[in-house]
Design an enzyme around this catalytic site. Structure first.
Site, mmCIF file in Angstrom:
data_model
loop_
_atom_site.group_PDB
_atom_site.id
_atom_site.type_symbol
_atom_site.label_atom_id
_atom_site.label_comp_id
_atom_site.label_asym_id
_atom_site.label_seq_id
_atom_site.Cartn_x
_atom_site.Cartn_y
_atom_site.Cartn_z
ATOM 1 N N GLU A 1 40.785 49.522 39.312
ATOM 2 C CA GLU A 1 40.413 48.396 38.459
ATOM 3 C C GLU A 1 40.746 47.153 39.245
ATOM 4 O O GLU A 1 41.916 46.834 39.463
ATOM 5 C CB GLU A 1 41.176 48.460 37.133
ATOM 6 C CG GLU A 1 40.604 47.528 36.065
ATOM 7 C CD GLU A 1 41.228 46.144 36.096
ATOM 8 O OE1 GLU A 1 40.570 45.215 36.623
ATOM 9 O OE2 GLU A 1 42.350 45.995 35.613
ATOM 10 N N CYS B 1 42.034 39.661 35.117
ATOM 11 C CA CYS B 1 40.756 40.121 35.668
ATOM 12 C C CYS B 1 39.635 39.962 34.658
ATOM 13 O O CYS B 1 38.487 39.738 35.035
ATOM 14 C CB CYS B 1 40.863 41.583 36.100
ATOM 15 S SG CYS B 1 42.020 41.885 37.441
#
Length: 474
Positions: free
Chosen positions: A237, A271
């Site tokens: 990720e 993010c």
């Protein structure tokens, strides 16, 4: 600190982002000790994998209870090491506890055998743990990033080894203590304090079965290459440059409220924070005015103050990098609507900032800005807005702000190149939904049933009757 020299013991010194002053120091592990911890986790796997689901669930619920009991202590650690505000810290700990509860309740069903009709033999698909999984985790959500990996991985019967970011060693050790104090068997979950250069030795060792990384694109490339070289699975990720489309039927005030919340989560250091706001021309000016008002509401304040909505960045170096991206964007023709100046005070402070007139070739368009900076990009129509949203190497989260729910759902489902697409709400992770992206945002999924199945052996089992021998006697 990062020191992989044989026999050398690194020291990790924390720095208070609010003041820039050094905090506590922690003694790290030598490379030999790090390998010993990984091998102990692999040895613990043999017993843990055979532990009944009900016992795993009991221990996982206890871990969630300990998180809640220690909430204030754990919040203080996050604030001291990476500048998390109290409000966001409390929410993060509760989210971790919720993940423990969720997988304690649902893991057994998620991993239940699935029968397959084959017209004769008895066949099924079963899900079995694979071993010790190495988690390489970042600083921005120092508890949540770990628990969203650990809760499903441990409930599946794997063991875990945590290599956390070097600026949050206290958080890393506190997480190990939660599992230990909850009663998990020794070495089922271990923290190893090493620098990034020590990761490859762990990946290469037979004790580690797979690796999960949340972090930068550069770190993801490196870990993926290292894991691939020894044929071990990885889940990544990575970064994001999330685009939100503000369509011409959206109320500018309501859209700006969502946009500001999306941009400012964790001080913009996320993010899945909204970073690029692609606004149709007919509503751009009204949206900008509203967005500036909303962003100015995020005043800088000490993260230990209950009222604070914007604390410091995680480090002065990170703050300076954000300001450089703003400066380069302005030099390339972007206009500064608010913020954009480094405060004259100690610590890693940066104000809520809005840039407009952002175009390709500018840092605010081309790069991930990991801080409280919103980039407004004008689009002539829906088609151009979709094209601009997808004009990114990243594909993690995305959003659509519109009064027409069918229009928003169509764009979210069919047009946006991202792992998550939300309509009229800022993107967030949820234990019930798979989390992850595509393109340079990584691969694989965390959370939900999809996440717990990333680190299991999906095994086909087929059972036939033993045929009787020809010509046998009565």
């Amino acid at each position: 600190m990062d020191d992989a020299t044989a026999g050398r013991r690194p020291t990790f010194i924390t720095v208070d982002p609010a003041s820039g002053r050094p905090g506590k120091s922690y003694e790290g592990a030598t490379p030999e000790e790090a390998l010993g911890i990984a091998r102990a986790a692999r040895a613990a796997f043999d017993g843990w994998r055979r532990t009944d689901f009900s016992e795993r669930a009991r221990l996982m619920r206890q871990a969630g209870e300990i998180l809640r009991q220690r909430r204030d202590e754990l919040c203080a650690l996050m604030t001291a090491e990476m500048g998390k505000t109290l409000t966001e810290g409390r929410a993060e700990i509760e989210k971790c506890a919720g993940a423990c509860d969720h997988y304690a309740e649902h893991a057994h069903a998620m991993l239940a055998a699935q029968p397959v009709e084959m017209g004769g033999p008895r066949a099924s698909i079963v899900f079995r743990p694979i071993g010790a999984v190495l988690a390489v985790m970042p600083w921005n959500f120092p508890f949540w990033q770990v628990f969203r990996f650990a809760a499903p991985a441990l409930m599946a019967g794997n063991t875990g080894v945590l290599k956390h970011a070097s600026n949050v060693p206290g958080c890393a050790l506190a997480i190990e203590a939660v599992f230990r104090d909850a009663g998990f068997p020794a070495d089922v979950f271990r923290t190893v304090l090493i620098g990034s250069s020590g990761v490859q030795a762990l990946i290469d060792d037979d004790a580690i079965a797979a690796v999960s990384l949340t972090g930068s694109v550069g770190a993801g490339r490196k870990v993926a290459a290292q894991a691939g070289a020894v044929l071990k699975k990885s889940v990544l990720e990575l970064g994001g440059s999330d685009a939100y489309l503000v369509l011409d039927d959206a109320d500018p005030e309501a859209a700006a409220e969502i946009a500001a919340a999306a941009r400012m989560v964790n001080g913009g250091q996320s993010c899945i924070a909204g970073k690029r706001f692609i606004v149709l021309a007919s509503v751009r000016e009204a949206f900008e005015q509203a967005l500036v008002r909303k962003m100015r509401g995020y005043a800088m304040g000490h993260p230990r103050d209950e009222a604070t909505k914007l604390g410091p960045m995680q480090s002065i170096e990170a703050r300076d990098g954000i300001h450089d991206q703003v400066r380069r964007s302005v030099e390339a023709g972007a206009r500064l609507l608010c913020g954009g100046e480094v405060p004259d005070r100690p610590g890693a402070w940066y104000p809520a900032t809005v840039l407009t007139g952002v175009r390709p070739g500018m840092a605010a368009y081309d790069e991930e800005v990991f801080g409280p900076v919103a980039a407004v990009i004008e689009a002539a129509d829906e088609a151009e807005a979709i094209r601009l949203a997808n004009d990114s190497p990243f594909g993690l989260g995305s959003g659509v702000l519109t009064a027409d729910l069918s229009r928003g759902e169509r764009i979210a489902a069919d047009e946006l190149e991202a792992g998550l697409a939300f309509v009229n709400q800022n993107v967030r992770s949820d234990v019930r939904l798979p989390f992850g992206g595509l393109k340079h945002s990584g691969y694989g999924r965390e959370l939900s049933a999809f996440g717990i199945r990333e680190f299991v052996n999906i095994k086909s089992v087929v059972v036939h009757e033993l045929p009787k021998a020809a010509g046998g006697t009565e």
